[in-house]
Scaffold this motif. Structure first.
Motif, PDB file in Angstrom:
ATOM      1  N   LYS A 140       0.925  -1.327  -0.290  1.00 25.30           N
ATOM      2  CA  LYS A 140      -0.056   0.102  -0.076  1.00 25.30           C
ATOM      3  C   LYS A 140       0.817   1.399   0.118  1.00 25.30           C
ATOM      4  O   LYS A 140       0.613   2.265  -0.715  1.00 25.30           O
ATOM      5  N   GLU A 141       1.943   1.308   0.853  1.00 26.06           N
ATOM      6  CA  GLU A 141       2.935   2.526   0.758  1.00 26.06           C
ATOM      7  C   GLU A 141       3.517   2.749  -0.817  1.00 26.06           C
ATOM      8  O   GLU A 141       3.639   4.096  -0.636  1.00 26.06           O
ATOM      9  N   PHE A 142       3.512   1.743  -1.342  1.00 24.60           N
ATOM     10  CA  PHE A 142       4.175   2.109  -2.694  1.00 24.60           C
ATOM     11  C   PHE A 142       3.201   2.182  -3.811  1.00 24.60           C
ATOM     12  O   PHE A 142       3.435   2.055  -5.066  1.00 24.60           O
ATOM     13  N   ALA A 143       1.869   2.404  -3.482  1.00 25.42           N
ATOM     14  CA  ALA A 143       0.844   2.657  -4.460  1.00 25.42           C
ATOM     15  C   ALA A 143       1.085   3.661  -5.378  1.00 25.42           C
ATOM     16  O   ALA A 143       1.924   4.598  -4.992  1.00 25.42           O
ATOM     17  N   TRP A 144       1.023   3.454  -6.964  1.00 31.79           N
ATOM     18  CA  TRP A 144       1.324   4.216  -7.877  1.00 31.79           C
ATOM     19  C   TRP A 144       0.375   4.260  -8.958  1.00 31.79           C
ATOM     20  O   TRP A 144      -0.346   3.220  -9.078  1.00 31.79           O
ATOM     21  N   THR A 145       0.112   5.516  -9.288  1.00 28.63           N
ATOM     22  CA  THR A 145      -0.636   5.892 -10.564  1.00 28.63           C
ATOM     23  C   THR A 145       0.414   6.563 -11.517  1.00 28.63           C
ATOM     24  O   THR A 145       1.192   7.420 -10.861  1.00 28.63           O
ATOM     25  N   ARG A 146       0.227   6.934 -12.622  1.00 27.69           N
ATOM     26  CA  ARG A 146       1.009   7.598 -13.582  1.00 27.69           C
ATOM     27  C   ARG A 146       0.689   9.050 -13.031  1.00 27.69           C
ATOM     28  O   ARG A 146      -0.478   9.612 -12.928  1.00 27.69           O
ATOM     29  N   PRO A 147       1.628   9.944 -12.875  1.00 27.50           N
ATOM     30  CA  PRO A 147       1.414  11.192 -12.251  1.00 27.50           C
ATOM     31  C   PRO A 147       0.588  12.186 -13.327  1.00 27.50           C
ATOM     32  O   PRO A 147       0.589  11.838 -14.424  1.00 27.50           O
ATOM     33  N   SER A 148      -0.336  12.686 -12.630  1.00 29.96           N
ATOM     34  CA  SER A 148      -1.051  13.651 -13.374  1.00 29.96           C
ATOM     35  C   SER A 148      -0.604  14.321 -14.481  1.00 29.96           C
ATOM     36  O   SER A 148       0.501  15.193 -14.069  1.00 29.96           O
ATOM     37  N   GLY A 149      -0.968  14.726 -15.538  1.00 28.95           N
ATOM     38  CA  GLY A 149      -0.368  15.254 -16.505  1.00 28.95           C
ATOM     39  C   GLY A 149       0.795  14.679 -17.401  1.00 28.95           C
ATOM     40  O   GLY A 149       1.292  15.168 -18.114  1.00 28.95           O
ATOM     41  N   ALA A 150       1.317  13.638 -16.593  1.00 30.94           N
ATOM     42  CA  ALA A 150       2.742  13.049 -17.116  1.00 30.94           C
ATOM     43  C   ALA A 150       2.379  12.158 -18.501  1.00 30.94           C
ATOM     44  O   ALA A 150       1.631  11.339 -18.332  1.00 30.94           O
ATOM     45  N   ALA A 151       2.809  12.503 -19.560  1.00 32.86           N
ATOM     46  CA  ALA A 151       2.858  12.059 -20.965  1.00 32.86           C
ATOM     47  C   ALA A 151       3.891  10.954 -20.728  1.00 32.86           C
ATOM     48  O   ALA A 151       4.782  10.932 -20.075  1.00 32.86           O
TER      49      ALA A 151
END
Length: 191
Positions: free
Chosen positions: A176-187
């Protein structure tokens, strides 16, 4: 609950059970992603056989993580990015390197940045690498074996990245502490 069943060791097909047990022992927790692929003993066995082959490849541990996390970024695999961030901590990979891999920014080590660029190109261009990139890759001391081992890593990661997309795997508490989603606006980064 996702589309696909997430097996425990007890509910998995017989041929998948040893792999689930080994991964649970190694990671210290039951992997939901491996529980998901356990439905197919063939996929489970392929994943299990590729792991040791990749570990014995021409790529060092940190290089493997750069390749795997670059593939995870390219394939937008939230589970694999979290799991490999967790693994990087266990391997004591420098925090700045992991942060750059997770954010999609330039890696602090130019040689590893070139490895990431090579990997992105292999993923995006389906293995086609231009002469300029190949020259820069080999000038940094990378070999033909390294290039082929990037493809080995890609083969393994396609299995788990795509399975995660198909099944929508939830992170375990240890991740859980390593949860990841592509950063907003990052292409996607330019190769």
């Amino acid at each position: 609950m996702g589309r696909l069943r997430i097996h425990t060791i007890e509910s998995a097909p017989e041929q998948s059970r040893p792999v689930l047990a080994a991964v649970e022992k190694s990671a210290g927790f039951r992997s939901n992603l491996l529980g998901l692929i356990a439905e197919s003993p063939g996929v489970t066995q392929a994943f299990a056989q590729m792991g040791p082959l990749l570990a014995q490849s021409s790529l060092g541990a940190v290089e493997r993580e750069v390749v795997i996390m670059t593939i995870g970024w390219e394939n937008d695999c939230s589970y694999c990015m979290a799991f490999h961030s967790f693994l990087c901590r266990k391997l004591q990979v420098p925090d700045a390197l992991v942060a750059a891999l997770r954010s999609g920014t330039t890696l602090p080590d130019p040689r590893l940045e070139l490895l990431a660029e090579f990997t992105r190109t292999v993923v995006r261009e389906k293995g086609t690498v231009g002469d300029d990139l190949w020259s820069r890759f080999t000038a940094q001391g990378f070999t033909s074996a390294n290039a082929l081992d990037v493809i080995l890593a890609l083969s393994q990661q396609v299995l788990v990245n795509y399975a995660n997309h198909l099944g929508g795997v939830e992170l375990e508490p240890a991740l859980k502490e390593f949860a990841w989603t592509r950063p907003s606006g990052a292409a996607a980064r330019q190769a």
